[in-house]
Design a protein around this motif. Structure first.
Motif, mmCIF file in Angstrom:
data_model
loop_
_atom_site.group_PDB
_atom_site.id
_atom_site.type_symbol
_atom_site.label_atom_id
_atom_site.label_comp_id
_atom_site.label_asym_id
_atom_site.label_seq_id
_atom_site.Cartn_x
_atom_site.Cartn_y
_atom_site.Cartn_z
ATOM 1 N N LEU A 221 0.723 -1.289 0.221
ATOM 2 C CA LEU A 221 0.207 -0.422 0.008
ATOM 3 C C LEU A 221 1.362 1.187 -0.041
ATOM 4 C CD1 LEU A 221 -3.036 -0.627 2.498
ATOM 5 C CD2 LEU A 221 -3.562 -0.216 -0.038
ATOM 6 N N THR A 222 2.110 1.277 0.781
ATOM 7 C CA THR A 222 2.738 2.571 0.733
ATOM 8 C C THR A 222 3.732 2.693 -0.565
ATOM 9 O OG1 THR A 222 4.815 0.626 0.961
ATOM 10 C CG2 THR A 222 3.080 1.743 3.188
ATOM 11 N N VAL A 223 3.529 1.164 -1.326
ATOM 12 C CA VAL A 223 3.874 1.893 -2.949
ATOM 13 C C VAL A 223 2.925 2.594 -3.610
ATOM 14 C CG1 VAL A 223 5.935 0.562 -4.448
ATOM 15 C CG2 VAL A 223 5.987 0.868 -2.891
ATOM 16 N N PHE B 246 0.143 4.069 -2.691
ATOM 17 C CA PHE B 246 0.269 5.455 -2.636
ATOM 18 C C PHE B 246 1.653 6.121 -3.460
ATOM 19 C CE2 PHE B 246 -1.714 4.113 2.418
ATOM 20 C CZ PHE B 246 -2.634 4.460 1.028
ATOM 21 N N ALA B 247 2.705 5.842 -2.933
ATOM 22 C CA ALA B 247 3.364 7.070 -3.918
ATOM 23 C C ALA B 247 3.724 6.438 -5.914
ATOM 24 C CB ALA B 247 4.941 5.945 -4.027
ATOM 25 N N ALA B 248 3.270 5.780 -5.870
ATOM 26 C CA ALA B 248 2.955 5.499 -7.244
ATOM 27 C C ALA B 248 1.791 6.767 -7.238
ATOM 28 C CB ALA B 248 2.934 4.383 -8.036
ATOM 29 N N MET B 249 0.369 6.584 -7.109
ATOM 30 C CA MET B 249 -0.251 7.644 -7.379
ATOM 31 C C MET B 249 -0.067 8.889 -7.535
ATOM 32 S SD MET B 249 -3.476 5.829 -7.799
ATOM 33 C CE MET B 249 -4.583 7.343 -6.739
ATOM 34 N N TYR B 250 0.660 9.887 -6.298
ATOM 35 C CA TYR B 250 1.049 10.548 -6.194
ATOM 36 C C TYR B 250 1.743 11.178 -6.993
ATOM 37 C CZ TYR B 250 2.579 15.322 -3.758
ATOM 38 O OH TYR B 250 2.723 16.332 -3.275
ATOM 39 N N SER C 156 10.386 0.302 -9.572
ATOM 40 C CA SER C 156 11.410 -0.584 -8.779
ATOM 41 C C SER C 156 11.824 0.580 -8.067
ATOM 42 C CB SER C 156 12.280 -1.352 -9.669
ATOM 43 O OG SER C 156 12.386 -0.177 -10.444
ATOM 44 N N GLU C 157 11.713 1.773 -8.457
ATOM 45 C CA GLU C 157 12.896 2.711 -7.271
ATOM 46 C C GLU C 157 11.586 3.043 -6.668
ATOM 47 O OE1 GLU C 157 14.287 5.837 -9.452
ATOM 48 O OE2 GLU C 157 15.367 4.661 -10.949
ATOM 49 N N LEU C 158 10.872 2.732 -5.847
ATOM 50 C CA LEU C 158 9.683 3.571 -5.266
ATOM 51 C C LEU C 158 10.264 2.200 -3.266
ATOM 52 C CD1 LEU C 158 6.653 4.401 -6.828
ATOM 53 C CD2 LEU C 158 8.722 5.793 -6.247
ATOM 54 N N PHE C 159 10.425 1.204 -3.600
ATOM 55 C CA PHE C 159 10.534 0.568 -2.328
ATOM 56 C C PHE C 159 11.725 0.778 -1.720
ATOM 57 C CE2 PHE C 159 8.082 -2.081 -5.646
ATOM 58 C CZ PHE C 159 7.355 -2.745 -4.753
ATOM 59 N N ASN C 160 10.968 0.699 -0.567
ATOM 60 C CA ASN C 160 12.851 1.443 0.458
ATOM 61 C C ASN C 160 12.040 0.016 2.145
ATOM 62 O OD1 ASN C 160 14.050 1.938 2.290
ATOM 63 N ND2 ASN C 160 13.191 3.964 2.998
ATOM 64 N N PHE C 161 13.540 -0.823 1.816
ATOM 65 C CA PHE C 161 13.259 -2.234 2.628
ATOM 66 C C PHE C 161 14.760 -1.140 3.863
ATOM 67 C CE2 PHE C 161 11.848 -4.017 -1.614
ATOM 68 C CZ PHE C 161 10.922 -4.169 -1.021
ATOM 69 N N ARG C 162 13.597 -2.260 4.386
ATOM 70 C CA ARG C 162 14.933 -1.974 6.379
ATOM 71 C C ARG C 162 15.465 -3.086 6.681
ATOM 72 N NH1 ARG C 162 10.553 1.571 10.308
ATOM 73 N NH2 ARG C 162 10.616 3.292 8.379
ATOM 74 N N LYS D 282 -4.731 5.018 7.120
ATOM 75 C CA LYS D 282 -3.876 5.839 5.841
ATOM 76 C C LYS D 282 -5.267 5.601 4.731
ATOM 77 C CE LYS D 282 0.616 6.642 6.355
ATOM 78 N NZ LYS D 282 1.545 6.717 5.330
ATOM 79 N N VAL D 283 -5.587 4.355 4.508
ATOM 80 C CA VAL D 283 -6.704 4.060 4.049
ATOM 81 C C VAL D 283 -8.210 4.616 4.198
ATOM 82 C CG1 VAL D 283 -7.550 2.162 2.476
ATOM 83 C CG2 VAL D 283 -5.122 1.925 2.923
ATOM 84 N N PHE D 284 -8.496 4.728 5.142
ATOM 85 C CA PHE D 284 -9.667 5.135 5.741
ATOM 86 C C PHE D 284 -9.718 6.455 5.549
ATOM 87 C CE2 PHE D 284 -9.667 0.263 7.064
ATOM 88 C CZ PHE D 284 -11.432 0.330 6.748
ATOM 89 N N TYR D 285 -9.186 7.341 6.614
ATOM 90 C CA TYR D 285 -9.267 8.836 6.573
ATOM 91 C C TYR D 285 -8.792 9.560 6.640
ATOM 92 C CZ TYR D 285 -10.908 6.111 11.138
ATOM 93 O OH TYR D 285 -11.182 5.989 11.592
#
Length: 399
Positions: free
Chosen positions: A154-156, A158-162, A290-296, A230-233
């Motif tokens: 979902l975080t990716v 959101f970033a792709a939608m933006y 593929s550049e939108l991922f950020n794995f810890r 973030k999804v609901f509100y």
């Protein structure tokens, strides 16, 4: 020869043109010359001396008529009148430059350039068109991402939608289209300019007051904002909702203009033209997801993913190496699950190579895309084939 001074009662014997000039003088400079200031009386005397020249008389008459028309009709409106749209060369050029449908009139295109902060009348601003265009852009972008990459976190998403339909992207598109900004909105402004009430430098856009008690992060200072909240509100980008103000930034006004153009195309030309416009101007922009991922912790995430999918536990193996005892060694490490290689990575150390191999394995899983991609909006076409369900994934790995 001394010029004769006509009295007020002798206006009936004047020619129609002179009577018109006198009426316009009274309309602009005051009903009576005696009540006007001294500077105004001097200007009137200069204008009367010009009447002795016929050419200057015609020019002065044209100027007075023009000034009277501007002062009486256009300056009283917060935005340009509707009939001024057909006289704007900027609007005609913008309509042709965007290759808009012929069924979209220039009057509607002029309305898309009037922000709600410039004209509060909903019949003349682009608020309603922008709301419709916002929903259409969000819908088309969401179905494209979910159907093309069904395993994206979902975080990716959101970033792709933006990146596709975010305000910064829409503002950049407005600049690419050659839309110019008006300094101050008003009735005398060219309808081809983007009109909005500018936000002062340093001012902040306030957030709406908390209206739902189920939003603890709006009032709590130290609250962890989760993806579910973030999804609901929040909005479609996962950001907090912003309040409405009387003044906006140029980025906000440009984004509202692009959304209004999308909504106007849908209203005047129909759904096929709106979707074609979206594909030509939005999906045609290259986005490397593929550049939108950020794995810890990619190794831990890969282990949990294999456990959830009933795969064998991932094992890192050295595929090749060179210069182990030199200043610049290179190690190539692969991640294997049984006999299957999930990913491969190279690095200056074994730990770095293993992390890169785990990242490559996770990206290979999340960036899966079916061979044939069909979105739900394709069923709205008249000759649409029977619907086949798209791939639905279990979702991302919850850490």
């Amino acid at each position: 020869m001394k010029r004769l001074q006509l009295q007020r009662c002798s206006s009936s014997v004047l020619s129609p043109r002179v009577r018109t000039v006198n009426c316009l003088h009274q309309h602009i400079y005051g009903r009576r010359y005696s009540t006007a200031p001294v500077e105004r009386q001097q200007e009137i005397q200069q204008n009367e001396s010009i009447f002795e020249d016929s050419d200057a008389k015609e020019k002065l008459l044209a100027r007075i008529v023009k000034e009277s028309h501007i002062r009486g009709s256009q300056l009283s409106y917060p935005s340009p009148p509707v009939e001024a749209a057909k006289q704007s060369a900027k609007l005609a050029a913008l309509h042709a430059r965007l290759y808009l449908p012929s069924r979209l009139p220039v009057e509607t295109l002029a309305r898309t350039l009037v922000d709600a902060s410039a004209d509060s009348n909903p019949e003349f601003n682009n608020a309603s068109l922008a709301t419709l265009g916002h929903d259409l852009l969000s819908y088309y972008a969401t179905e494209h991402l979910i159907c093309t990459y069904p395993r994206l976190p979902l975080t990716v998403i959101f970033a792709a939608m933006y990146a596709y339909v975010g305000p910064k992207t829409l503002a950049a598109m407005a600049r690419e289209w050659g839309v110019e900004l008006a300094a101050i909105p008003g009735g005398e402004v060219d309808p081809g300019l983007l009109q909005f009430n500018r936000l002062e430098a340093g001012a902040e856009v306030p957030n709406p007051p908390p209206s739902n008690p189920a939003r603890p992060y709006e009032t709590a200072k130290h609250y962890r904002k989760t993806v579910t909240s973030k999804v609901f509100y929040d909005d479609e980008f996962g950001d907090s909702l912003k309040g409405k103000t009387d003044a906006v930034t140029s980025e906000h006004a440009s984004a509202e203009f692009v959304r209004a153009v999308m909504g106007s195309i849908y209203l005047h030309a129909g759904r096929p033209a709106a979707k074609r416009f979206f594909e030509q101007h939005f999906l045609s922009r290259h986005l490397n997801i593929s550049e939108l991922f950020n794995f810890r912790a990619p190794a831990r995430d890969l282990t949990r993913l294999c456990a959830r999918e009933d795969f064998e536990r991932p094992v890192a193996k050295i595929i090749s190496e060179t210069g182990r005892k030199s200043r610049h060694p290179v190690f190539v490490v692969g991640i294997f699950s049984g006999q299957d290689k999930l990913g491969e990575g190279a690095g200056a150390s074994l730990v770095e190579a293993r992390e890169r191999a785990a990242v490559a394995a996770l990206k290979g899983w999340y960036l899966y895309s079916p061979i044939t991609v069909r979105v739900p909006s394709a069923m709205e076409e008249p000759s649409a084939a029977p619907w086949k369900p798209v791939h639905v994934d279990l979702g991302e790995v919850i850490v």
